[in-house]
Structures are given as structure tokens and as C-alpha cells.
Design a protein around this motif. Structure first.
Motif, PDB file in Angstrom:
ATOM      1  N   ARG A 120      35.796  37.532   3.497  1.00 61.41           N
ATOM      2  CA  ARG A 120      36.145  36.963   2.186  1.00 61.41           C
ATOM      3  C   ARG A 120      37.562  36.403   2.209  1.00 61.41           C
ATOM      4  NH1 ARG A 120      33.449  41.485   0.032  1.00 61.41           N
ATOM      5  NH2 ARG A 120      35.451  42.566  -0.238  1.00 61.41           N
ATOM      6  N   GLU A 121      38.494  37.163   2.760  1.00 59.83           N
ATOM      7  CA  GLU A 121      39.875  36.683   2.796  1.00 59.83           C
ATOM      8  C   GLU A 121      40.014  35.468   3.703  1.00 59.83           C
ATOM      9  OE1 GLU A 121      44.395  38.318   3.734  1.00 59.83           O
ATOM     10  OE2 GLU A 121      42.772  39.740   3.289  1.00 59.83           O
ATOM     11  N   ARG A 166      33.166  42.429   5.907  1.00 62.73           N
ATOM     12  CA  ARG A 166      32.873  41.557   4.760  1.00 62.73           C
ATOM     13  C   ARG A 166      34.161  41.204   4.011  1.00 62.73           C
ATOM     14  NH1 ARG A 166      27.556  41.036   3.454  1.00 62.73           N
ATOM     15  NH2 ARG A 166      26.084  42.443   4.525  1.00 62.73           N
ATOM     16  N   ALA A 167      35.040  42.195   3.846  1.00 63.34           N
ATOM     17  CA  ALA A 167      36.313  41.932   3.175  1.00 63.34           C
ATOM     18  C   ALA A 167      37.176  40.989   4.000  1.00 63.34           C
ATOM     19  CB  ALA A 167      37.046  43.247   2.919  1.00 63.34           C
ATOM     20  N   SER A 194      30.173  36.360   6.089  1.00 63.81           N
ATOM     21  CA  SER A 194      30.326  37.525   6.963  1.00 63.81           C
ATOM     22  C   SER A 194      29.617  37.337   8.297  1.00 63.81           C
ATOM     23  CB  SER A 194      29.797  38.778   6.253  1.00 63.81           C
ATOM     24  OG  SER A 194      28.448  38.613   5.863  1.00 63.81           O
TER      25      SER A 194
END
Length: 234
Positions: free
Chosen positions: A40-41, A36-37, A46
Motif C-alpha cells: 500500500r505504501e 500488504r501494508a 500486494s
């Protein structure tokens, strides 16, 4: 370009970008990767990232394979420029090639030689890349045996006798990777391999703090030379 080749190119580029972001995460979060991170980046939902890597473990596996391959390539490149008859020179070049890569990529080194990631089981696909540095050492031993420049340790030279269980393990390794290397010499080679990565792990994980500071490269070089003498690489 065809539509199919364009899609393949886009997929390759996104896959590389996902892995690049994940490697940056390693430096701050260790192996606690979050798809998920990463998404986001990357500016994606996701669910889109999951089309490239169905799980965190799939992404970890891809990173581990890349890191092992990069480390192996660094060692091979350093060793390849040394004369084939110069076994000591080849060993020193490979060892320093490994160290140089590790110092330039400490988070990646920690991923493959640090603490195991909880819940992660490395698949068979990681075995070949992981063996590249080991194969270099085995090749040097085999070359030394073939040239008659590396002697098999004789009885009474100070090495403890091999237990039947350990002898069987060494015979299995020899049969798979280096059938011309006797088990007693293979045991010494394994000791040198463990010493190399042990010294490097101590350095990268801060075990030399307030002890060996400016002389760390020299200390590592000394370890390499001590182990080369023990194995008989000249």
C-alpha cells in the motif's frame, strides 16, 4: 542499457524501496511486518510485492541479513583504524562502534537481538552476517595469543572448571573459527561478548531508566574495560 539491465536495475531499486519501507515499519510495528501494508505504501498491488519477497519470512530474512551486515561493518570500520598491536584499543573501538550503530538503529537492533519473531525460523543465510561481530573478538584473541600478549587463564585463577559438555562446545567453536585460541581463553571471550550485548540490550530496552541516565556511555565503556581486563586484552 539493454532491456535486461534496465529490468535488473528496476528490480534492485524496488527491492531496496520495499526493504526501506519495511524498516520504517519496524519502528512502529516491531517485527509484525505486513507485505500488504508495504505494498500500500509503495502504491503497488500486494501480488506485485510477492514477486520480490514471496513471504513475510523472506522479507524478514533480507532485513536481518542487512542489519547484521550493517552492524558488522560499523564495528569493523571502527576497529580497523586502531593499531593492530593495541588490543584494548581495538576492543573499545569495536564495542563503541556496535553501540553507536545500535543507538542510531534501535528498531533494527531489536529485530536481531530482541525477542524472537513468533513462527520465524532464521535460515542458514543469516549465520555468516551474524558472526561478523563475533569474528572480530575471536580475531583479537587469536592476535593476542600469537603475539604472546594474551595469556591463557591458569588453573586456580578463579574461573570455574569447564564441564565436559561446555568444553566440547568450545572445542567445536575453536575448530571452526579460531584453532589457536585455547578453550579457557575462548570461554572468557564468550563471556565478554555476552556482557557487551547484555549491557547494550539493557540500555536500549529501557532497563536503566531512573538509574543510569547521563552516564550511560561511560557505564558501557566501563563494562568494555572490565571485560577487556578479564580476557587479558591490553
Amino acid at each position: 542499457m539493454t532491456a535486461k539491465s534496465i529490468r535488473a536495475r528496476v528490480r534492485d531499486e524496488l527491492t531496496s524501496e520495499i526493504k526501506a519501507i519495511a524498516r520504517r515499519q519496524l519502528a512502529t510495528e516491531g517485527a509484525n511486518l505486513s507485505l500488504r501494508a508495504v505494498a500500500r505504501e509503495l502504491g503497488m498491488v500486494s501480488s506485485a510485492v510477492y514477486r520480490y519477497f514471496p513471504s513475510r519470512d523472506d522479507l524478514l530474512t533480507a532485513l536481518i541479513i542487512d542489519c547484521y551486515d550493517e552492524l558488522g561493518a560499523a564495528a569493523e570500520a571502527a576497529e580497523s583504524v586502531v593499531d593492530r598491536a593495541d588490543l584494548l584499543g581495538r576492543w573499545l573501538a569495536a564495542g563503541h562502534g556496535i553501540r553507536d550503530w545500535a543507538l542510531a538503529n534501535p528498531a533494527e537492533y531489536a529485530l536481531i537481538y530482541g525477542s524472537p519473531v513468533p513462527g520465524y525460523q532464521a535460515p542458514q543465510a543469516t549465520v555468516g552476517p551474524a558472526a561478523r561481530t563475533t569474528d572480530l573478538i575471536l580475531t583479537m584473541l587469536a592476535d593476542g595469543v600469537a603475539a604472546g600478549t594474551v595469556a591463557v587463564p591458569a588453573a586456580g585463577t578463579g574461573d570455574p572448571p569447564l564441564s565436559p559438555v561446555l568444553a566440547a562446545d568450545l572445542d567445536r567453536i575453536a575448530a571452526l573459527a579460531c584453532p589457536t585460541v585455547p578453550r579457557e581463553l575462548l570461554a572468557r571471550g564468550a563471556t565478554a561478548w555476552v556482557q557487551l550485548f547484555g549491557a547494550l540490550t539493557f540500555e536500549l530496552f529501557g532497563r536503566f531508566q531512573n538509574m543510569i541516565e547521563e552516564g550511560r556511555r561511560d557505564f558501557f565503556d566501563r563494562q568494555l574495560r572490565v571485560m577487556a581486563a578479564y580476557v587479558g586484552l591490553r
